[in-house]
Design a protein around this motif. Structure first.
Motif, short mmCIF file in Angstrom:
data_model
loop_
_atom_site.label_atom_id
_atom_site.label_comp_id
_atom_site.label_asym_id
_atom_site.label_seq_id
_atom_site.Cartn_x
_atom_site.Cartn_y
_atom_site.Cartn_z
N GLN A 1 0.84 -1.17 0.10
CA GLN A 1 -0.01 0.07 0.10
C GLN A 1 0.83 1.40 0.02
OE1 GLN A 1 -1.84 0.72 3.83
NE2 GLN A 1 -3.55 2.21 2.80
N ALA B 1 -4.54 -0.12 -4.26
CA ALA B 1 -3.69 -0.85 -3.36
C ALA B 1 -4.02 -0.20 -1.91
CB ALA B 1 -2.24 -0.58 -3.75
N SER B 2 -4.33 1.15 -1.83
CA SER B 2 -4.48 1.64 -0.56
C SER B 2 -5.86 1.37 0.22
CB SER B 2 -4.78 3.13 -0.76
OG SER B 2 -5.94 3.42 -1.62
N CYS B 3 -6.42 0.40 -0.38
CA CYS B 3 -7.76 -0.08 0.04
C CYS B 3 -7.54 -1.82 0.61
CB CYS B 3 -8.97 -0.21 -0.74
SG CYS B 3 -9.45 1.43 -1.32
N SER C 1 2.84 1.56 -3.47
CA SER C 1 1.79 2.10 -4.46
C SER C 1 1.34 3.54 -4.19
CB SER C 1 0.48 1.31 -4.48
OG SER C 1 -0.41 1.52 -5.32
#
Length: 321
Positions: A58, A108-110, A61
Protein backbone atom coordinates in the motif's frame (compact mmCIF):
# COMPACT_ATOMS: atom_id res chain seq x y z
CA UNK A 1 -23.22 -15.36 2.12
CA UNK A 2 -22.92 -18.06 4.81
CA UNK A 3 -21.05 -20.28 2.37
CA UNK A 4 -18.66 -17.45 1.44
CA UNK A 5 -18.03 -16.50 5.07
CA UNK A 6 -17.69 -20.09 6.34
CA UNK A 7 -13.87 -20.34 5.97
CA UNK A 8 -13.42 -16.92 7.59
CA UNK A 9 -15.72 -17.83 10.48
CA UNK A 10 -13.69 -21.01 10.91
CA UNK A 11 -10.47 -18.96 11.05
CA UNK A 12 -12.03 -16.58 13.58
CA UNK A 13 -13.28 -19.40 15.80
CA UNK A 14 -9.93 -21.23 15.58
CA UNK A 15 -7.88 -18.17 16.57
CA UNK A 16 -10.28 -17.31 19.39
CA UNK A 17 -10.05 -20.90 20.63
CA UNK A 18 -6.24 -20.83 20.49
CA UNK A 19 -5.85 -17.58 22.44
CA UNK A 20 -8.57 -18.53 24.92
CA UNK A 21 -6.76 -21.82 25.55
CA UNK A 22 -3.46 -19.98 26.12
CA UNK A 23 -4.95 -17.50 28.58
CA UNK A 24 -6.85 -20.24 30.38
CA UNK A 25 -3.63 -22.25 30.68
CA UNK A 26 -2.04 -19.19 32.26
CA UNK A 27 -4.62 -19.34 35.02
CA UNK A 28 -7.27 -16.89 33.81
CA UNK A 29 -10.97 -17.58 34.32
CA UNK A 30 -12.28 -19.24 31.10
CA UNK A 31 -15.65 -17.53 31.49
CA UNK A 32 -14.21 -14.09 32.29
CA UNK A 33 -14.97 -11.20 29.97
CA UNK A 34 -11.31 -10.14 30.19
CA UNK A 35 -10.17 -13.56 28.91
CA UNK A 36 -12.39 -13.30 25.84
CA UNK A 37 -11.49 -9.63 25.26
CA UNK A 38 -7.81 -10.63 25.24
CA UNK A 39 -8.65 -13.46 22.81
CA UNK A 40 -10.30 -10.91 20.48
CA UNK A 41 -7.26 -8.62 20.79
CA UNK A 42 -5.08 -11.64 19.94
CA UNK A 43 -7.20 -12.22 16.83
CA UNK A 44 -6.70 -8.57 15.85
CA UNK A 45 -2.93 -8.72 16.27
CA UNK A 46 -2.70 -11.92 14.22
CA UNK A 47 -4.67 -10.40 11.36
CA UNK A 48 -2.70 -7.14 11.38
CA UNK A 49 0.57 -9.07 11.41
CA UNK A 50 -0.58 -11.14 8.44
CA UNK A 51 -1.49 -7.98 6.49
CA UNK A 52 1.89 -6.24 7.01
CA UNK A 53 3.04 -7.20 3.46
CA UNK A 54 -0.15 -5.62 2.09
CA UNK A 55 0.55 -2.49 4.13
CA UNK A 56 4.05 -2.29 2.61
CA UNK A 57 2.53 -2.71 -0.84
CA UNK A 58 0.00 0.00 0.00
CA UNK A 59 2.75 2.47 0.96
CA UNK A 60 4.79 1.70 -2.19
CA UNK A 61 1.74 2.06 -4.41
CA UNK A 62 0.72 5.35 -2.81
CA UNK A 63 4.22 6.72 -3.38
CA UNK A 64 4.04 5.55 -6.97
CA UNK A 65 0.74 7.39 -7.37
CA UNK A 66 2.33 10.54 -5.97
CA UNK A 67 5.33 10.30 -8.27
CA UNK A 68 3.20 10.09 -11.39
CA UNK A 69 1.03 13.09 -10.50
CA UNK A 70 2.93 15.46 -12.84
CA UNK A 71 2.53 12.93 -15.68
CA UNK A 72 -1.15 12.52 -14.87
CA UNK A 73 -1.59 16.30 -14.99
CA UNK A 74 0.03 16.41 -18.45
CA UNK A 75 -2.18 13.56 -19.61
CA UNK A 76 -5.33 15.29 -18.38
CA UNK A 77 -4.27 18.49 -20.11
CA UNK A 78 -3.59 16.56 -23.32
CA UNK A 79 -7.14 15.18 -23.44
CA UNK A 80 -8.91 18.17 -21.92
CA UNK A 81 -12.20 18.82 -23.72
CA UNK A 82 -11.99 15.58 -25.73
CA UNK A 83 -15.03 13.51 -24.85
CA UNK A 84 -15.29 11.17 -27.83
CA UNK A 85 -14.97 7.42 -27.31
CA UNK A 86 -11.56 7.08 -29.00
CA UNK A 87 -10.02 9.87 -26.88
CA UNK A 88 -11.36 8.41 -23.64
CA UNK A 89 -10.05 4.99 -24.61
CA UNK A 90 -6.63 6.38 -25.52
CA UNK A 91 -6.46 8.29 -22.24
CA UNK A 92 -7.37 5.18 -20.26
CA UNK A 93 -4.68 3.16 -22.05
CA UNK A 94 -2.04 5.81 -21.33
CA UNK A 95 -3.11 5.90 -17.67
CA UNK A 96 -2.75 2.13 -17.39
CA UNK A 97 0.70 2.38 -18.97
CA UNK A 98 1.68 4.97 -16.34
CA UNK A 99 0.44 2.70 -13.56
CA UNK A 100 2.34 -0.26 -15.04
CA UNK A 101 5.57 1.70 -15.43
CA UNK A 102 5.56 3.17 -11.92
CA UNK A 103 4.08 0.12 -10.16
CA UNK A 104 1.25 2.27 -8.82
CA UNK A 105 -2.20 0.85 -8.14
CA UNK A 106 -5.14 3.13 -7.26
CA UNK A 107 -6.81 0.24 -5.39
CA UNK A 108 -3.74 -0.74 -3.34
CA UNK A 109 -4.58 1.77 -0.61
CA UNK A 110 -7.72 -0.26 0.11
CA UNK A 111 -6.05 -3.70 0.24
CA UNK A 112 -5.44 -3.93 4.03
CA UNK A 113 -9.01 -2.98 4.90
CA UNK A 114 -10.49 -5.16 2.12
CA UNK A 115 -8.57 -8.22 3.35
CA UNK A 116 -9.79 -7.62 6.90
CA UNK A 117 -13.44 -7.22 5.97
CA UNK A 118 -14.17 -10.99 5.67
CA UNK A 119 -12.61 -11.53 9.12
CA UNK A 120 -14.61 -8.57 10.41
CA UNK A 121 -17.87 -10.07 9.12
CA UNK A 122 -16.80 -13.53 10.29
CA UNK A 123 -16.33 -12.23 13.85
CA UNK A 124 -19.59 -10.32 13.56
CA UNK A 125 -21.44 -13.51 12.60
CA UNK A 126 -19.78 -15.62 15.31
CA UNK A 127 -20.71 -13.10 18.03
CA UNK A 128 -24.23 -12.74 16.68
CA UNK A 129 -24.77 -16.52 16.91
CA UNK A 130 -23.31 -16.96 20.40
CA UNK A 131 -26.58 -16.49 22.36
CA UNK A 132 -28.59 -18.83 20.11
CA UNK A 133 -25.88 -21.50 20.00
CA UNK A 134 -25.46 -21.34 23.80
CA UNK A 135 -29.22 -21.68 24.26
CA UNK A 136 -29.28 -24.81 22.08
CA UNK A 137 -26.12 -26.23 23.64
CA UNK A 138 -24.30 -26.14 20.30
CA UNK A 139 -20.78 -25.20 19.32
CA UNK A 140 -19.69 -22.73 16.65
CA UNK A 141 -17.19 -24.40 14.34
CA UNK A 142 -13.95 -24.78 16.36
CA UNK A 143 -15.57 -23.36 19.51
CA UNK A 144 -17.03 -26.24 21.52
CA UNK A 145 -20.47 -26.01 23.19
CA UNK A 146 -18.72 -25.46 26.54
CA UNK A 147 -16.65 -22.58 25.14
CA UNK A 148 -19.71 -21.02 23.53
CA UNK A 149 -21.50 -21.22 26.87
CA UNK A 150 -18.54 -19.53 28.59
CA UNK A 151 -18.40 -16.91 25.84
CA UNK A 152 -22.11 -16.24 26.26
CA UNK A 153 -21.75 -15.75 30.02
CA UNK A 154 -18.68 -13.47 29.77
CA UNK A 155 -19.24 -9.80 30.58
CA UNK A 156 -17.15 -6.62 30.58
CA UNK A 157 -17.29 -5.01 34.03
CA UNK A 158 -19.68 -7.88 34.88
CA UNK A 159 -22.45 -5.95 33.10
CA UNK A 160 -21.79 -5.77 29.35
CA UNK A 161 -22.01 -8.94 27.17
CA UNK A 162 -19.47 -9.11 24.35
CA UNK A 163 -22.20 -9.93 21.80
CA UNK A 164 -24.43 -7.00 22.83
CA UNK A 165 -24.95 -3.83 20.78
CA UNK A 166 -26.35 -0.36 21.49
CA UNK A 167 -29.69 -1.44 20.08
CA UNK A 168 -29.65 -4.99 21.53
CA UNK A 169 -28.05 -4.96 24.99
CA UNK A 170 -28.96 -8.60 25.65
CA UNK A 171 -29.43 -9.42 29.32
CA UNK A 172 -26.76 -6.96 30.43
CA UNK A 173 -26.99 -3.44 31.84
CA UNK A 174 -28.47 -1.37 29.00
CA UNK A 175 -27.02 1.99 30.12
CA UNK A 176 -23.56 0.52 30.65
CA UNK A 177 -23.72 -1.29 27.30
CA UNK A 178 -24.61 1.94 25.49
CA UNK A 179 -21.82 3.82 27.30
CA UNK A 180 -19.15 1.19 26.48
CA UNK A 181 -20.34 0.86 22.87
CA UNK A 182 -20.44 4.65 22.40
CA UNK A 183 -16.90 5.01 23.76
CA UNK A 184 -15.61 2.28 21.44
CA UNK A 185 -17.40 3.76 18.42
CA UNK A 186 -15.87 7.18 19.12
CA UNK A 187 -12.40 5.68 19.61
CA UNK A 188 -12.80 3.61 16.44
CA UNK A 189 -13.88 6.58 14.31
CA UNK A 190 -11.37 9.02 15.82
CA UNK A 191 -8.43 6.64 15.37
CA UNK A 192 -9.45 5.98 11.77
CA UNK A 193 -9.63 9.72 11.11
CA UNK A 194 -6.23 10.37 12.73
CA UNK A 195 -4.63 7.48 10.85
CA UNK A 196 -5.69 8.89 7.49
CA UNK A 197 -4.99 12.48 8.55
CA UNK A 198 -1.35 11.85 9.47
CA UNK A 199 -0.86 9.92 6.23
CA UNK A 200 -2.06 12.85 4.11
CA UNK A 201 -0.72 15.75 6.15
CA UNK A 202 2.83 14.53 6.74
CA UNK A 203 3.59 11.80 4.24
CA UNK A 204 2.61 13.38 0.93
CA UNK A 205 4.77 15.66 -1.17
CA UNK A 206 3.71 19.24 -1.84
CA UNK A 207 3.12 18.41 -5.51
CA UNK A 208 0.85 15.49 -4.60
CA UNK A 209 -1.27 17.74 -2.36
CA UNK A 210 -2.18 19.79 -5.43
CA UNK A 211 -3.57 16.78 -7.29
CA UNK A 212 -7.23 15.76 -7.71
CA UNK A 213 -6.45 12.43 -6.00
CA UNK A 214 -5.43 14.27 -2.83
CA UNK A 215 -8.71 16.19 -2.83
CA UNK A 216 -10.61 12.91 -3.21
CA UNK A 217 -8.66 11.45 -0.30
CA UNK A 218 -9.63 14.44 1.81
CA UNK A 219 -13.30 13.66 1.14
CA UNK A 220 -12.76 10.02 2.15
CA UNK A 221 -10.88 11.22 5.22
CA UNK A 222 -14.16 12.52 6.65
CA UNK A 223 -16.54 10.10 4.95
CA UNK A 224 -15.25 6.77 6.32
CA UNK A 225 -15.20 7.80 10.01
CA UNK A 226 -18.73 9.18 9.66
CA UNK A 227 -19.91 5.90 8.09
CA UNK A 228 -18.40 3.86 10.93
CA UNK A 229 -19.70 6.31 13.51
CA UNK A 230 -23.26 5.77 12.27
CA UNK A 231 -23.07 2.03 11.54
CA UNK A 232 -21.21 1.34 14.81
CA UNK A 233 -24.47 1.30 16.75
CA UNK A 234 -25.22 -2.09 15.14
CA UNK A 235 -21.82 -3.67 15.85
CA UNK A 236 -21.42 -6.09 18.78
CA UNK A 237 -19.06 -4.97 21.53
CA UNK A 238 -16.55 -7.67 20.52
CA UNK A 239 -16.46 -6.39 16.93
CA UNK A 240 -15.98 -2.80 18.15
CA UNK A 241 -13.02 -3.98 20.25
CA UNK A 242 -11.53 -5.72 17.21
CA UNK A 243 -11.87 -2.68 14.93
CA UNK A 244 -10.68 -0.18 17.54
CA UNK A 245 -7.52 -2.18 18.30
CA UNK A 246 -6.96 -2.60 14.56
CA UNK A 247 -7.16 1.17 14.06
CA UNK A 248 -4.72 1.85 16.89
CA UNK A 249 -2.36 -0.64 15.26
CA UNK A 250 -2.69 1.37 12.02
CA UNK A 251 -1.87 4.60 13.83
CA UNK A 252 1.27 3.11 15.37
CA UNK A 253 2.33 1.36 12.17
CA UNK A 254 1.92 4.49 10.06
CA UNK A 255 3.68 6.63 12.66
CA UNK A 256 6.72 4.34 12.48
CA UNK A 257 6.76 4.30 8.67
CA UNK A 258 6.24 8.06 8.35
CA UNK A 259 8.92 8.81 10.93
CA UNK A 260 11.56 6.41 9.59
CA UNK A 261 10.75 5.95 5.90
CA UNK A 262 8.83 9.01 4.70
CA UNK A 263 7.75 9.87 1.18
CA UNK A 264 10.35 11.93 -0.73
CA UNK A 265 9.49 15.63 -0.71
CA UNK A 266 7.05 15.34 2.20
CA UNK A 267 6.99 17.21 5.49
CA UNK A 268 7.92 13.97 7.25
CA UNK A 269 11.09 13.69 5.15
CA UNK A 270 12.07 17.26 6.00
CA UNK A 271 11.58 16.52 9.70
CA UNK A 272 13.62 13.31 9.40
CA UNK A 273 16.45 15.20 7.69
CA UNK A 274 16.39 17.80 10.47
CA UNK A 275 16.77 15.03 13.06
CA UNK A 276 19.58 13.46 11.05
CA UNK A 277 21.33 16.81 10.66
CA UNK A 278 21.18 17.34 14.44
CA UNK A 279 23.00 14.01 14.82
CA UNK A 280 25.56 14.91 12.16
CA UNK A 281 24.10 12.42 9.65
CA UNK A 282 23.53 13.07 5.91
CA UNK A 283 20.01 13.50 4.49
CA UNK A 284 17.97 10.45 3.53
CA UNK A 285 19.18 8.75 0.37
CA UNK A 286 22.66 10.30 0.41
CA UNK A 287 25.98 8.98 1.62
CA UNK A 288 28.18 10.94 3.98
CA UNK A 289 30.66 11.59 1.13
CA UNK A 290 27.90 12.91 -1.17
CA UNK A 291 26.56 15.18 1.56
CA UNK A 292 30.02 16.57 2.36
CA UNK A 293 30.71 17.18 -1.33
CA UNK A 294 27.41 19.09 -1.67
CA UNK A 295 28.18 21.15 1.42
CA UNK A 296 31.64 21.98 0.09
CA UNK A 297 30.19 23.01 -3.28
CA UNK A 298 27.66 25.26 -1.55
CA UNK A 299 30.40 26.92 0.49
CA UNK A 300 32.48 27.53 -2.64
CA UNK A 301 29.49 29.09 -4.44
CA UNK A 302 28.83 31.27 -1.40
CA UNK A 303 32.46 32.41 -1.25
CA UNK A 304 32.52 33.21 -4.96
CA UNK A 305 29.35 35.18 -4.60
CA UNK A 306 30.57 37.38 -1.76
CA UNK A 307 30.93 40.97 -2.91
CA UNK A 308 34.24 42.72 -2.23
CA UNK A 309 33.42 46.04 -0.59
CA UNK A 310 35.11 49.01 -2.43
CA UNK A 311 37.51 51.15 -0.40
CA UNK A 312 37.20 54.97 -0.67
CA UNK A 313 40.15 57.17 -1.55
CA UNK A 314 40.35 58.84 1.87
CA UNK A 315 40.20 55.47 3.67
CA UNK A 316 42.82 54.11 1.30
CA UNK A 317 45.23 57.03 2.03
CA UNK A 318 44.76 56.65 5.78
CA UNK A 319 45.40 52.94 5.50
CA UNK A 320 48.63 53.59 3.51
CA UNK A 321 49.89 56.08 6.13
Amino acid sequence: MDVILWPFKWIVSAILWAFHSVFTALGMDPASGLTWVLAIIGLTLVMRTVTIPLFVKQIKSMRGMQELQPEMAKLQAKYKGKKDQLSRQAMAQEQMELYRRTGANPLASCLPILVQMPIFFGLFDVLRNVPNAAGRGEGILVLTPELVKQFNSSYIFNQVPLFSTMLKPGDGNHAMTVAVAALLVILMSASMFYSQKQLGAKNMSDAAKESPIYRQQQIMLYLFPIIFLISGINFPIGVLIYWTISNFWSVGQQYWVIRNNPTPGSQAERELNERRAAKGLPPVGKTKEQHEAEQEAMRERANRGQRVQPVGKKRSKKKNK
